[in-house]
Write an enzyme that holds these catalytic residues in place. Structure first.
Site, short mmCIF file in Angstrom:
data_model
loop_
_atom_site.label_atom_id
_atom_site.label_comp_id
_atom_site.label_asym_id
_atom_site.label_seq_id
_atom_site.Cartn_x
_atom_site.Cartn_y
_atom_site.Cartn_z
N SER A 18 43.26 26.82 49.30
CA SER A 18 41.97 26.97 48.61
C SER A 18 41.22 25.64 48.56
CB SER A 18 42.19 27.45 47.17
OG SER A 18 42.72 28.74 47.18
N ASP A 316 47.94 35.74 44.16
CA ASP A 316 48.57 35.57 45.47
C ASP A 316 50.10 35.51 45.38
OD1 ASP A 316 46.14 35.59 46.72
OD2 ASP A 316 45.94 33.42 46.78
N LYS A 343 43.36 42.80 49.63
CA LYS A 343 43.75 41.52 50.23
C LYS A 343 43.92 41.68 51.75
CE LYS A 343 43.55 39.35 46.44
NZ LYS A 343 42.49 38.38 46.25
C1 S3P Z 1 41.05 32.53 46.91
C2 S3P Z 1 40.80 33.49 45.99
C3 S3P Z 1 41.57 34.75 45.89
C4 S3P Z 1 42.91 34.62 46.63
C5 S3P Z 1 42.74 34.03 47.98
C6 S3P Z 1 42.15 32.63 47.90
C7 S3P Z 1 40.20 31.33 46.92
O1 S3P Z 1 40.84 35.80 46.50
O2 S3P Z 1 43.52 35.87 46.70
O3 S3P Z 1 43.98 33.95 48.67
O4 S3P Z 1 40.54 30.33 47.58
O5 S3P Z 1 39.16 31.37 46.27
P1 S3P Z 1 39.72 36.65 45.70
O6 S3P Z 1 38.60 35.74 45.38
O7 S3P Z 1 39.33 37.74 46.65
O8 S3P Z 1 40.42 37.15 44.47
#
Ligand code: S3P
Length: 430
Positions: A18, A316, A343
């Site tokens: 992220s 996650d 997902k």
């Molecule tokens: C993420 C947010 C999450 C997560 C993804 C990474 C991010 O998704 O599941 O692996 O880096 O902002 P969502 O925003 O769809 O919940």
């Protein structure tokens, strides 16, 4: 159960996915040179860099044995150039959704596409706010990519509350708001990871609200700065599960991002009695970082997760927590997690299918599932359907080290998305 023996420090956890995405995107719209130390080599983050290169952003990668450094040069908020062809985001929802926020403000047309998994994922959640801000955004009839964007420079500011707990949606709107001619206010009903606001310095530490309202004043030039990417807590979770299942003497995971919006899995495990501690905590670039230590820890109590804030925080990590709880205790329960169906695969369906194939009794709900013991023991090997989803593959990859029948994953290569050396690392640890 088999019981791999291992001990010691694991230094090679992948850098956080992220934070790597966000550092690259922020670099692309900041004025000057952005140096990102310890950028992830995962395929998802490379998708972000390739997409930005197609849009004319100047990117260099310096790769040494120890780490990868990415250097990005930009002239600021509106330095992107049109791409003559659709921009592939591959498997990366983060790339598609967050980049859409920036493209919505560029005065040209762009089309974002992805692989077969990404082309099925919901995109109305970003198209709606971006349209409200003045961009022209169209999707397929099902509300999925291709996302066709005709940007508007500048965008109009927005007051926006995210309809689903999604850091990608929140970040998409923050990126767009940086290009709006006025002040936007963005809030979310349930706190999700806050790296974008932290990295952009938008969080007011005195803010009494949790989660805080995010205020973004648009059209202010961003000065390029350097970022350091800590190890990915979502990757750490797989090794924590490995340590708990093997009850090994000691496992130390160094320099893990301990941002409280990412450590829900540690709270869930501690609440269930697993003794995991953190050490050497410090703050680097606004992010909490420290070492995660599992010493003789095990999981004796089944995990039951329904709190919406915890579900969002550990979104996650839920597949690994489910598989860990089923293996260690025979039971598990998850509710209020319908987002898990949106997902890289429908993770509720994938977990239920594979746990049933392993002989566990599962009840599936629209927003989760329950595991109620193991009713069958099979002879011979069991084929795990990963749906080419990296987190499903890694969760059952860990299970395969401990399960009494052989588990054969139909796709191991998909781990490249977030943890390219996952199988090499767990082989080394045994
Ligand atoms: C993420 C947010 C999450 C997560 C993804 C990474 C991010 O998704 O599941 O692996 O880096 O902002 P969502 O925003 O769809 O919940």
């Amino acid at each position: 159960m088999k019981k791999p023996e291992f001990r010691g420090v694991v230094a090679s956890l992948p850098p956080d996915k992220s934070i790597s995405h966000r550092a690259a995107l922020i670099g692309a719209i900041s004025t000057g040179e952005t140096r990102i130390e310890n950028f992830s080599s995962g395929a998802d983050n490379q998708s972000t860099l390739s997409a930005l290169s197609r849009l004319g952003v100047k990117i260099q990668q310096e790769v040494s044995q120890a780490r990868r450094t990415v250097v990005i040069r930009s002239n600021g908020l509106f330095d992107l150039k049109p791409s003559q062809t659709p921009i592939p985001c591959d498997n990366s929802g983060s790339t598609m959704r967050m980049l859409a926020g920036i493209l919505a403000a560029q005065p040209f047309r762009s089309t974002l596409v992805g692989d077969s998994s990404l082309m099925k994922r919901p995109m109305r959640r970003v198209a709606l706010p971006l349209s409200q801000m003045g961009a022209s955004v169209s999707l397929s009839e099902n509300g999925t990519a291709p996302i066709e964007i005709r940007g508007r420079k500048p965008l109009s500011p927005i007051a926006f509350e995210t309809p689903v707990a999604s850091a990608q949606v929140k970040s998409c709107v923050i990126f767009a708001a940086l290009h709006a001619d006025g002040e936007s206010e963005i809030s979310e009903p349930i706190q999700t990871r806050n790296h974008t606001e932290t990295m952009l310095g938008l969080l007011d530490p005195r803010s009494p609200e949790t989660p805080p309202k995010i205020k973004v004043r648009g059209l202010r030039p961003l000065e390029a700065r350097d970022f350091f990417v800590p190890a990915d807590p979502s990757a750490a979770c797989f090794l924590v599960a490995l340590a708990l299942l093997s009850k090994s003497p000691e496992l130390v995971l160094k320099n893990v991002c301990l941002n409280p919006t990412r450590t829900g899995f540690l709270s869930i495990l501690s609440e269930a009695g697993a003794t995991i501690r953190t050490e050497n905590e410090r703050t680097i670039g606004g992010e909490r970082i420290g070492d995660v230590v599992c010493a003789n820890a095990s999981l004796e109590t089944p995990l039951r997760i329904s709190d919406k804030a915890l579900v969002a925080n550990a979104i996650d990590e839920l597949p690994m927590l489910a598989v860990l709880s089923a293996l260690a205790t025979g039971e598990f329960e998850l509710r209020n997690a319908e987002e898990l169906r949106a997902k890289e695969s429908d993770r509720i369906a994938a977990l239920v299918l594979n746990l049933r194939a392993m002989g566990y009794k599962c009840e599936e709900f629209s927003d989760g599932f329950a595991v109620g013991g193991r009713e069958k023991i099979f002879n011979g090997s069991i084929r795990v359907k990963t749906f080419s989803d990296h987190r499903i593959a890694m969760s059952f990859g860990i299970a395969s080290l401990f399960f009494d029948s052989e588990l054969v994953l139909d796709d191991r290569a998909c781990v490249v998305v977030s943890f390219p050396n996952f199988f090499e690392l767990i082989d080394l640890l045994q």
